[in-house]
Design an enzyme around this catalytic site. Structure first.
Site, short mmCIF file in Angstrom:
data_model
loop_
_atom_site.label_atom_id
_atom_site.label_comp_id
_atom_site.label_asym_id
_atom_site.label_seq_id
_atom_site.Cartn_x
_atom_site.Cartn_y
_atom_site.Cartn_z
N CYS A 1 37.58 1.09 18.92
CA CYS A 1 39.14 1.48 19.25
C CYS A 1 39.80 0.53 18.95
O CYS A 1 40.31 -0.59 19.59
CB CYS A 1 38.93 1.62 20.91
N GLY B 1 24.96 -20.56 1.24
CA GLY B 1 24.53 -19.54 2.14
C GLY B 1 25.13 -18.18 1.49
O GLY B 1 23.86 -17.29 1.15
N TYR C 1 39.60 -10.96 6.56
CA TYR C 1 40.08 -11.65 5.48
C TYR C 1 40.68 -10.51 4.31
O TYR C 1 40.90 -10.86 3.28
CB TYR C 1 39.09 -12.43 4.41
N1 LLP Z 1 28.26 -25.76 4.32
C1 LLP Z 1 29.19 -25.90 5.10
C2 LLP Z 1 29.31 -27.10 6.14
C3 LLP Z 1 29.88 -24.44 5.68
O1 LLP Z 1 30.78 -24.64 6.27
C4 LLP Z 1 29.57 -23.30 4.89
C5 LLP Z 1 30.16 -22.11 5.12
C6 LLP Z 1 28.46 -23.77 3.94
C7 LLP Z 1 27.70 -24.69 3.73
C8 LLP Z 1 28.09 -22.23 3.18
O2 LLP Z 1 29.16 -21.80 2.20
P1 LLP Z 1 28.71 -20.55 1.29
O3 LLP Z 1 27.61 -20.98 0.22
O4 LLP Z 1 28.24 -19.37 1.96
O5 LLP Z 1 29.87 -20.21 0.56
N2 LLP Z 1 32.78 -16.21 7.26
C9 LLP Z 1 33.18 -16.42 6.06
C10 LLP Z 1 32.49 -17.57 5.57
C11 LLP Z 1 32.71 -18.82 6.01
C12 LLP Z 1 31.98 -20.00 5.52
C13 LLP Z 1 31.67 -21.05 6.53
N3 LLP Z 1 31.06 -22.13 6.09
C14 LLP Z 1 33.24 -14.98 5.21
O6 LLP Z 1 32.58 -14.18 5.79
O7 LLP Z 1 33.76 -15.17 4.03
#
Ligand code: LLP
Length: 432
Positions: free
Chosen positions: A361, A292, A334
């Site tokens: 706020c 992602g 974070y």
């Molecule tokens: N697959 C699953 C099952 C996941 O839970 C996630 C991310 C991904 C794929 C994608 O991971 P990536 O390639 O993006 O690392 N809100 C947080 C990130 C939460 C990630 C949730 N799951 C942030 O802003 O860093």
């Protein structure tokens, strides 16, 4: 520059994907999310070609659409031949509106409601990634009502800590996600899935965490998962068709983050997995990755306009911008690092240390601390916060009834609106 889609014009303006960010701020107003379409497509192609080379074509790439979910992005994913991971009715609905073929979608989440399950089946979502036994029973019940067999992957926790931010580590045994291999729950749910009517068990899934730079995490996770797969074969004669290793690699928020060669890393994961499968005497299943962040993060940046510059003698200087935790919650959640630039003054010396804060706020409404900006920074100047393509628009809120910024995409030197700016009327429209 931390990403090659950034440069500086002769008049000291920050250029993004070849366009002048100051002009874009004028045209679309701020706060403004920008996304570089070419960069997104390039990242999709990098993953697709890497998995093709690493697994001799026996692999899939699913865009984890929680990183940035809106209609245009699913259209791009469709055009690039990506699958997708969805986690809610909202994401499924948006993908449907984009004409995305949902047989290439994987439905995640640790708590799918009965309504979610029915909706996803009606929409034709290809695979469900099942978190636990209760959910498996609920999916089987709905499938039986429809007289179908639902393809499922079981989400397992391999017991690996990727040592990234605690809040985004998900592969440990103590996690709200998945069923643990170590406790025997993974085997229990697997054997249940093998015999449950209405369920077609296709394989297994794990996701160890996000913002991962180290391929070793994937090597260790795949070892545990392949060993489990061999165990299932030996004990139950079960042939696993798919193994999904979860999210992709990390991205550069600052110069301190390493630059990662995704192609080379996936090649080494592929070589390792082939060897391990051979040693265990199993056929390597189709391998899936679900990136992602690394698909969209550095394809994005946010532009803000400075409102006030407040110096508290003996303490610090606060630069307030016209966005904040409503469009970027990641520092508050974070303590995430970012690189910020004076987009309209790139050649001035950055001789002022300050905290760049939002307009909400809430004292925690901070974009970044210890930022260096020109001492001349004042009301009306444009600030760019880099690497905001992932988990920004998708995590935006309406706190203080602030409208979400628009998403403006850039392609071949032209900009276009992919998501409109949310107005006060849009927000109030649901009130009765
Ligand atoms: N697959 C699953 C099952 C996941 O839970 C996630 C991310 C991904 C794929 C994608 O991971 P990536 O390639 O993006 O690392 N809100 C947080 C990130 C939460 C990630 C949730 N799951 C942030 O802003 O860093």
């Amino acid at each position: 520059m931390i990403c090659n889609n950034l440069s500086v014009s002769d008049n000291g303006h920050l250029l993004f994907a070849g366009l002048d960010t100051v002009e874009l701020a004028k045209e679309y107003k701020t706060p403004l999310y920008l996304l570089d379409e070419a960069r997104i497509r390039e990242r999709c192609r990098t993953y697709l070609s890497a998995v093709k080379d690493a697994f001799d074509g026996n692999a899939k790439v699913l865009y984890a659409s929680k990183a940035a979910s809106f209609k245009r992005i699913y259209e791009i994913m469709k055009e690039e031949g990506m699958g997708t991971d969805v986690v809610s009715m909202g994401e499924i609905y948006t993908a449907l509106r984009a004409g995305f073929d949902l047989s290439n979608a994987y439905f995640h989440s640790n708590n799918k409601t009965d309504e979610d399950i029915a909706y996803a089946m009606t929409a034709g979502v290809g695979h469900f990634v099942v978190d636990n036994a209760e959910e498996l029973y609920a999916i089987a019940a709905e499938a039986n009502k429809r007289d179908i067999k639902q393809k499922v992957l079981l989400r397992l926790t391999p017991g690996i800590d990727p040592h990234t931010y605690a809040a985004i580590s998900t592969g440990k045994v103590d996690s709200k996600f998945g069923s643990a291999i170590e406790t025997g729950q993974a085997e229990e749910i697997a054997s249940l899935a093998m015999r449950l009517q209405g369920i077609d068990l296709v394989g297994f899934h794990c996701h160890v965490g996000s913002q991962v730079f180290d391929s070793d995490v994937y090597l260790r996770a795949s070892d545990v998962m392949l060993t489990f797969i061999a165990d299932m074969k030996n004990k139950y004669g079960f042939e696993t068709k798919e193994l999904d290793l979860g999210g992709g690699y990390g991205v550069r928020y600052t110069e301190a983050d390493p630059e990662i060669d995704i192609h080379a890393n996936i090649l080494s994961v592929g070589a390792h997995m082939k060897e391990k499968a051979a040693a265990l005497g199993i056929v390597l299943p189709t391998v899936c990755f679900e990136p992602g962040r690394s698909i969209v993060a550095d394809a994005g940046l946010t532009l803000y306009t400075v409102g006030t510059v407040k110096n508290i003698p003996g303490y610090k200087t606060y630069v307030s911008v016209d966005g904040g935790m409503t469009d970027n919650i990641r520092f508050a959640l974070y303590g995430a690092p970012y690189t910020l630039f004076a987009a309209d003054n790139m050649s001035a010396p950055c001789d002022m240390k300050c905290s760049v804060v939002g307009r909400c706020c809430e004292s925690g409404d901070i974009i970044q601390e210890n930022v260096s900006l020109p001492g001349t920074t004042k009301r009306g100047n444009i600030i760019a916060c880099l690497t905001t393509g992932a988990y920004h628009y998708s995590m935006a809120s309406n706190y203080n009834r602030l409208g979400k910024p628009p998403v403006v995409m850039i392609n071949e030197g032209k900009s276009y609106v992919a998501v409109k700016r949310e107005t006060p009327e849009d927000i109030a429209n649901l009130d009765l």
